[in-house]
Motif scaffolding. Structure first.
Motif, PDB file in Angstrom:
ATOM      1  N   VAL A  87     -21.013  14.165   6.737  1.00  0.00           N
ATOM      2  CA  VAL A  87     -20.010  13.098   6.780  1.00  0.00           C
ATOM      3  C   VAL A  87     -19.861  12.625   8.216  1.00  0.00           C
ATOM      4  CG1 VAL A  87     -17.607  12.474   6.406  1.00  0.00           C
ATOM      5  CG2 VAL A  87     -18.791  13.930   4.744  1.00  0.00           C
ATOM      6  N   ILE A  88     -20.133  11.347   8.436  1.00  0.00           N
ATOM      7  CA  ILE A  88     -20.020  10.752   9.765  1.00  0.00           C
ATOM      8  C   ILE A  88     -18.648  10.136   9.980  1.00  0.00           C
ATOM      9  CG2 ILE A  88     -20.956   9.002  11.328  1.00  0.00           C
ATOM     10  CD1 ILE A  88     -22.784  11.348  10.914  1.00  0.00           C
ATOM     11  N   LEU A  89     -18.162   9.422   8.973  1.00  0.00           N
ATOM     12  CA  LEU A  89     -16.865   8.751   9.086  1.00  0.00           C
ATOM     13  C   LEU A  89     -16.236   8.644   7.706  1.00  0.00           C
ATOM     14  CD1 LEU A  89     -14.950   7.154  11.084  1.00  0.00           C
ATOM     15  CD2 LEU A  89     -16.039   5.085  10.190  1.00  0.00           C
ATOM     16  N   ASP A  90     -15.075   9.241   7.545  1.00  0.00           N
ATOM     17  CA  ASP A  90     -14.310   9.150   6.300  1.00  0.00           C
ATOM     18  C   ASP A  90     -13.175   8.160   6.547  1.00  0.00           C
ATOM     19  OD1 ASP A  90     -12.715   9.398   4.075  1.00  0.00           O
ATOM     20  OD2 ASP A  90     -12.861  11.587   3.984  1.00  0.00           O
ATOM     21  N   GLN A  91     -13.326   6.963   5.991  1.00  0.00           N
ATOM     22  CA  GLN A  91     -12.314   5.938   6.219  1.00  0.00           C
ATOM     23  C   GLN A  91     -10.953   6.360   5.675  1.00  0.00           C
ATOM     24  OE1 GLN A  91     -13.218   1.766   5.554  1.00  0.00           O
ATOM     25  NE2 GLN A  91     -15.406   2.228   5.418  1.00  0.00           N
ATOM     26  N   ASN A  92     -10.936   7.189   4.638  1.00  0.00           N
ATOM     27  CA  ASN A  92      -9.658   7.628   4.069  1.00  0.00           C
ATOM     28  C   ASN A  92      -8.867   8.457   5.080  1.00  0.00           C
ATOM     29  OD1 ASN A  92     -10.065   6.801   1.065  1.00  0.00           O
ATOM     30  ND2 ASN A  92     -11.947   7.863   1.629  1.00  0.00           N
ATOM     31  N   LYS A  93      -9.561   9.318   5.815  1.00  0.00           N
ATOM     32  CA  LYS A  93      -8.879  10.120   6.836  1.00  0.00           C
ATOM     33  C   LYS A  93      -8.396   9.243   7.980  1.00  0.00           C
ATOM     34  CE  LYS A  93     -11.192  14.524   5.939  1.00  0.00           C
ATOM     35  NZ  LYS A  93     -12.041  15.618   6.504  1.00  0.00           N
ATOM     36  N   GLU A  94      -9.225   8.287   8.377  1.00  0.00           N
ATOM     37  CA  GLU A  94      -8.835   7.411   9.479  1.00  0.00           C
ATOM     38  C   GLU A  94      -7.678   6.499   9.081  1.00  0.00           C
ATOM     39  OE1 GLU A  94     -10.047   8.096  12.240  1.00  0.00           O
ATOM     40  OE2 GLU A  94     -11.747   9.321  11.593  1.00  0.00           O
ATOM     41  N   ALA A  95      -7.536   6.230   7.781  1.00  0.00           N
ATOM     42  CA  ALA A  95      -6.477   5.336   7.308  1.00  0.00           C
ATOM     43  C   ALA A  95      -5.151   6.050   7.113  1.00  0.00           C
ATOM     44  CB  ALA A  95      -6.900   4.674   5.998  1.00  0.00           C
ATOM     45  N   GLU A  96      -5.147   7.370   7.179  1.00  0.00           N
ATOM     46  CA  GLU A  96      -3.914   8.121   6.955  1.00  0.00           C
ATOM     47  C   GLU A  96      -2.828   7.708   7.955  1.00  0.00           C
ATOM     48  OE1 GLU A  96      -4.877  12.246   7.115  1.00  0.00           O
ATOM     49  OE2 GLU A  96      -5.959  12.248   5.203  1.00  0.00           O
ATOM     50  N   GLY A  97      -1.639   7.466   7.430  1.00  0.00           N
ATOM     51  CA  GLY A  97      -0.526   7.062   8.276  1.00  0.00           C
ATOM     52  C   GLY A  97      -0.445   5.573   8.524  1.00  0.00           C
ATOM     53  N   HIS A  98      -1.397   4.810   7.957  1.00  0.00           N
ATOM     54  CA  HIS A  98      -1.399   3.355   8.154  1.00  0.00           C
ATOM     55  C   HIS A  98      -1.281   2.656   6.800  1.00  0.00           C
ATOM     56  CE1 HIS A  98      -2.640   3.967  12.312  1.00  0.00           C
ATOM     57  NE2 HIS A  98      -3.626   4.750  11.888  1.00  0.00           N
ATOM     58  N   GLU A  99      -0.499   1.587   6.769  1.00  0.00           N
ATOM     59  CA  GLU A  99      -0.384   0.805   5.535  1.00  0.00           C
ATOM     60  C   GLU A  99      -1.600  -0.094   5.325  1.00  0.00           C
ATOM     61  OE1 GLU A  99       3.251  -1.340   5.471  1.00  0.00           O
ATOM     62  OE2 GLU A  99       4.529   0.450   5.482  1.00  0.00           O
ATOM     63  N   PHE A 100      -2.358  -0.315   6.380  1.00  0.00           N
ATOM     64  CA  PHE A 100      -3.524  -1.191   6.299  1.00  0.00           C
ATOM     65  C   PHE A 100      -4.659  -0.543   7.074  1.00  0.00           C
ATOM     66  CE2 PHE A 100      -6.294  -4.490   7.986  1.00  0.00           C
ATOM     67  CZ  PHE A 100      -6.494  -5.314   6.891  1.00  0.00           C
ATOM     68  N   PHE A 101      -5.884  -0.728   6.579  1.00  0.00           N
ATOM     69  CA  PHE A 101      -7.059  -0.223   7.300  1.00  0.00           C
ATOM     70  C   PHE A 101      -8.260  -1.086   6.957  1.00  0.00           C
ATOM     71  CE2 PHE A 101     -10.867   2.280   7.925  1.00  0.00           C
ATOM     72  CZ  PHE A 101     -10.638   2.894   9.157  1.00  0.00           C
ATOM     73  N   ASP A 102      -8.951  -1.547   7.991  1.00  0.00           N
ATOM     74  CA  ASP A 102     -10.181  -2.319   7.786  1.00  0.00           C
ATOM     75  C   ASP A 102     -11.201  -1.880   8.825  1.00  0.00           C
ATOM     76  OD1 ASP A 102     -11.796  -4.476   6.655  1.00  0.00           O
ATOM     77  OD2 ASP A 102     -11.512  -5.445   8.590  1.00  0.00           O
ATOM     78  N   LEU A 103     -12.366  -1.435   8.343  1.00  0.00           N
ATOM     79  CA  LEU A 103     -13.430  -1.019   9.233  1.00  0.00           C
ATOM     80  C   LEU A 103     -14.160  -2.243   9.773  1.00  0.00           C
ATOM     81  CD1 LEU A 103     -15.064   1.436  10.361  1.00  0.00           C
ATOM     82  CD2 LEU A 103     -16.619   1.087   8.425  1.00  0.00           C
ATOM     83  N   GLY A 104     -14.339  -2.292  11.078  1.00  0.00           N
ATOM     84  CA  GLY A 104     -15.068  -3.395  11.690  1.00  0.00           C
ATOM     85  C   GLY A 104     -16.493  -2.980  11.984  1.00  0.00           C
ATOM     86  N   ALA A 105     -16.746  -2.521  13.193  1.00  0.00           N
ATOM     87  CA  ALA A 105     -18.090  -2.105  13.586  1.00  0.00           C
ATOM     88  C   ALA A 105     -18.406  -0.707  13.062  1.00  0.00           C
ATOM     89  CB  ALA A 105     -18.218  -2.128  15.106  1.00  0.00           C
ATOM     90  N   PHE A 106     -19.679  -0.475  12.792  1.00  0.00           N
ATOM     91  CA  PHE A 106     -20.215   0.854  12.502  1.00  0.00           C
ATOM     92  C   PHE A 106     -21.665   0.812  12.944  1.00  0.00           C
ATOM     93  CE2 PHE A 106     -22.258   4.150   9.996  1.00  0.00           C
ATOM     94  CZ  PHE A 106     -21.373   5.216  10.123  1.00  0.00           C
ATOM     95  N   GLU A 107     -21.926   1.154  14.203  1.00  0.00           N
ATOM     96  CA  GLU A 107     -23.227   0.914  14.796  1.00  0.00           C
ATOM     97  C   GLU A 107     -23.747   2.141  15.537  1.00  0.00           C
ATOM     98  OE1 GLU A 107     -26.510  -1.359  15.240  1.00  0.00           O
ATOM     99  OE2 GLU A 107     -24.661  -2.037  14.257  1.00  0.00           O
ATOM    100  N   PRO A 108     -24.763   2.817  14.982  1.00  0.00           N
ATOM    101  CA  PRO A 108     -25.384   3.938  15.704  1.00  0.00           C
ATOM    102  C   PRO A 108     -26.127   3.442  16.941  1.00  0.00           C
ATOM    103  CG  PRO A 108     -25.953   3.958  13.355  1.00  0.00           C
ATOM    104  CD  PRO A 108     -25.354   2.632  13.656  1.00  0.00           C
TER     105      PRO A 108
END
Length: 433
Positions: A87-108
Motif C-alpha cells: 500500500v503506497i497511499l490509502d486515501q481513506n486514511k488521509e481523509a480522516e478528520g476532513h469533511e472533504f478530500f480530493d487527490l490531486g497529484a500522484f507522481e512517482p
C-alpha cells in the motif's frame, strides 16, 4: 450574488434549500429505492488492472463501505492486484478528520523511490503537496501548500520537484522548483505567465527527458521545454504564441512531436529537431474531417487518437509513415488511451466502451494488433447481451448528415417510447449518443 453577505440573497438560498429538503423528505421512499437500484448495479469492492511503470506494477482498489481508493504496487501484475500488494497511499486514511478530500497529484519519481502526492481537504482546489518515501511509507518534511491541479514533474535525479501555483484569481500561472530537503521559502520561480487568458500546466514527456510547461488559452498556446537532467537550466520556448494557433509537444526520441492546428483546422502532426524546436516539418498531414485529438509516442510508433466519420479511433503510424488502425468493435463506441507509462513497450493499452459494453481495458500488441481484454467493469444485475446498439444518420435541412445512435432491447422493434439525449458545446462531442 456579488455581495455574499446580502441578507436578501442569503434568505433566497435558505428558502431554496428548505424547499429542496422538503421535496426529498416527501419522496424519501422513492429516492431510497433509486439509490438501492443504482448500488445493485455497481460492484463497490473492486480492483483496477495493474499498470506497468518502470520495474513496478501500480494498481488501485476500492472497498465496500470506504469512500476513497487505495493505491498499491508490486513487482508483478498478479501481486499488484492481490492482497499482498504494498500500500503506497490509502486515501481513506488521509481523509480522516476532513469533511472533504480530493487527490490531486500522484507522481512517482524516475527511480520510484519517492512519490509526489497532493490533496485538497477544503474543496477550494488548493492542494497541499507532499513527498512520500516508498521505502518507509512516511512523508518527508517537505510540505508545499497552495499548489494547483496544474501537475507536477520530477527532475531526472529526483532532487528537484516542479509544481504550479495560482494567482489571486485562482488561475494556474506560475511554475516553481523545489529542492528536496530545503524550505519552501527557498523555492525558485521557473516560469510565469501574466496573461490572464492563459492557464499553465506541467508534465514530463513520455520518455521523461523534458519537463513540458504548457501555457494555453481557449484559442492559442505556447510550450516551453526544460531538460529534466538539468533542472536549474532555463526553459526554452518551442515557438512563441500566435493568435488562434494551438500546439502541444512530446518527445519521440529521435525528434520532437508537435500536434498543432497551424494551417490545419482539424490538426496535423509535425516533427522538429531537439536543437531547433521551432522549425516544424509535417509528418502526418492535415486531412479535413479527420480530427486529431491526442498523440502518444512509443519507441517505435506514434499512437494517434482521432475522429473519423464521427467515430473516435486510434491509429498507429511508424517513422516511415506506415499506418494501421486499431479495430476492436463494430458498434458505435468510444475508444481512448489507457494508462501507458512506459515509452519502451510492445503493447498499447486502450479503454473502450459503448452503449452495450461497459468500460473495458484492452492491451493491443503493437506488432500485429492482436489484443487481450485485461478487464471489463462488472455490471451486476444487468444482462448486457439483451441489448443492441446501432448508428443511423439523419440529413439536416442544409444537407449536413448528422449521426445518432440507438440502443434498445433486442426484442424491441418499431415505434417504442425513447429517451433522447444530445449535447454540443465547447467543442465537446459525444462519442456515443
Amino acid at each position: 450574488m456579488l455581495n455574499v453577505d446580502d441578507e436578501q440573497f442569503l434568505q433566497y438560498l435558505q428558502d431554496e434549500n428548505t424547499y429542496a429538503q422538503q421535496w426529498f423528505d416527501e419522496h424519501s421512499a422513492l429516492t431510497a429505492a433509486i439509490v438501492e437500484e443504482i448500488r445493485s448495479r455497481v460492484q463497490e469492492t473492486d480492483q483496477s488492472p495493474a499498470v506497468s511503470a518502470g520495474n513496478w506494477w501500480y494498481s488501485t482498489r476500492t472497498v465496500e463501505g470506504l469512500s476513497y481508493p487505495i493505491h498499491c504496487r508490486a513487482s508483478s501484475p498478479a501481486e499488484a492486484e492481490g492482497p499482498a500488494a504494498e500500500v503506497i497511499l490509502d486515501q481513506n486514511k488521509e481523509a480522516e478528520g476532513h469533511e472533504f478530500f480530493d487527490l490531486g497529484a500522484f507522481e512517482p519519481d524516475h527511480q520510484h523511490q519517492l512519490i509526489a502526492w497532493s490533496a485538497d481537504t477544503a474543496g477550494n482546489e488548493h492542494y497541499t503537496l507532499r513527498i512520500r518515501d516508498t521505502s518507509t511509507g512516511i512523508d518527508l518534511n517537505d510540505t508545499i501548500p497552495d499548489t494547483t491541479w496544474g501537475g507536477v514533474a520530477w527532475s531526472t535525479d529526483s532532487r528537484h520537484l516542479f509544481y504550479v501555483v495560482a494567482d489571486d484569481t485562482e488561475r494556474p500561472y506560475q511554475v516553481r522548483r523545489h529542492e528536496i530537503g530545503t524550505p519552501t521559502s527557498a523555492d525558485e520561480i521557473v516560469f510565469t505567465d501574466d496573461d490572464e487568458r492563459f492557464y499553465v500546466g506541467i508534465e514530463l514527456t513520455r520518455r521523461g527527458r523534458y519537463v513540458v510547461i504548457h501555457s494555453g488559452s481557449k484559442t492559442s498556446s505556447e510550450v516551453h521545454l526544460l531538460d529534466a537532467s538539468l533542472p536549474l537550466s532555463e526553459p526554452q520556448c518551442v515557438r512563441p504564441r500566435t493568435e488562434h494557433v494551438e500546439y502541444s509537444v512530446d518527445d519521440w526520441g529521435h525528434a520532437l512531436v508537435i500536434t498543432t492546428n497551424l494551417d490545419a483546422e482539424d490538426f496535423q502532426i509535425m516533427i522538429a529537431r531537439h536543437d531547433d524546436p521551432g522549425n516544424w516539418t509535417t509528418f502526418v498531414a492535415h486531412e479535413p474531417g479527420r480530427r486529431i485529438t491526442a498523440v502518444e509516442p512509443f519507441e517505435g510508433v506514434l499512437a494517434i487518437h482521432e475522429w473519423a466519420d464521427a467515430q473516435p479511433q486510434i491509429r498507429l503510424v511508424d517513422s516511415d509513415s506506415n499506418s494501421r488502425t486499431i479495430d476492436l468493435q463494430h458498434e458505435p463506441h468510444d475508444i481512448e488511451f489507457g494508462a501507458n507509462e512506459n515509452f519502451t513497450t510492445d503493447t498499447v493499452r486502450v479503454r473502450l466502451q459503448s452503449l452495450t459494453r461497459p468500460s473495458t481495458v484492452i492491451d493491443v500488441q503493437l506488432d500485429d494488433l492482436s489484443h487481450q481484454v485485461i478487464r471489463q467493469t462488472p455490471t451486476p444485475n444487468v444482462a448486457l447481451d439483451d441489448y443492441v446498439s446501432e448508428r443511423h444518420w439523419a440529413t439536416a435541412e442544409d444537407g449536413t448528415t448528422v449521426p445518432y445512435d440507438i440502443v434498445r432491447h433486442r426484442d424491441h422493434h418499431g415505434a417504442v417510447p425513447a429517451v433522447i439525449y444530445a449535447y454540443g458545446s465547447y467543442e465537446i462531442s459525444l462519442q456515443i449518443g
